[in-house]
Design an enzyme around this catalytic site. Structure first.
Site, short mmCIF file in Angstrom:
data_model
loop_
_atom_site.label_atom_id
_atom_site.label_comp_id
_atom_site.label_asym_id
_atom_site.label_seq_id
_atom_site.Cartn_x
_atom_site.Cartn_y
_atom_site.Cartn_z
CB VAL A 32 -0.93 0.23 1.31
CG1 VAL A 32 -1.69 1.53 1.12
CG2 VAL A 32 -1.79 -1.24 1.36
CG LEU A 54 -0.96 5.05 3.05
CD1 LEU A 54 -0.95 5.18 4.59
CD2 LEU A 54 -2.33 5.03 2.51
CB SER A 84 5.15 -3.31 2.16
OG SER A 84 6.14 -4.22 2.54
CB CYS A 85 1.64 0.37 4.66
SG CYS A 85 0.70 1.90 4.54
CB VAL A 86 5.73 2.95 1.77
CG1 VAL A 86 7.05 1.68 2.18
CG2 VAL A 86 5.51 2.66 0.24
#
Length: 129
Positions: A78, A80, A105-107
């Site tokens: 994801v 952002l 994973s979220c970055v």
């Protein structure tokens, strides 16, 4: 192993030279999805919640039309535009991945296409492959 480029008729039209997904063996790699209308009318802009739900709805449609589903997702990434939205993302995301939670994973990124607030890509199993 053969590579198959797939497009989901019910998904939003690709905004560039890419396929909705690519199948390789029993894996499905879904291109990044943003808040584009599935009917091809363009961006669905609004609150973070509106954009996040449209993004996840697009992912769901593409997965299903390509022979997979949310329950078969192995990994998501994801992106952002603002990490301050992380908690809100988690709340919405958990509705779509309630029991079968994939690795994630979220970055935060500097900017997303068309100034969307969020984008998601996924890798899923193709149960019929």
């Amino acid at each position: 192993m053969e590579k198959r480029c797939l497009n989901a008729p019910g998904g939003p039209p690709a905004a560039g030279p890419y396929s909705h997904a690519v199948a390789a063996g029993n894996l499905l790699f879904v291109s990044g999805q943003v808040s584009l209308a599935q009917d091809g009318s363009g961006p669905v802009l609004g609150s973070f919640e509106i954009e996040a739900r449209q993004m996840l709805d697009n992912l769901k449609v593409i997965l299903e039309e390509c022979g997979s589903g949310m329950e078969h997702v192995i990994k998501t990434t994801v992106f952002l535009a603002d990490m301050e939205r992380f908690a809100e993302l988690n709340s919405i995301y958990s509705e779509y991945f309630n029991e079968s939670k994939p690795a994630r994973s979220c970055v935060q990124v500097a900017r997303l296409p068309l100034d969307f607030q969020c984008e998601i890509e996924a890798i899923a199993l193709l149960p019929e492959a």
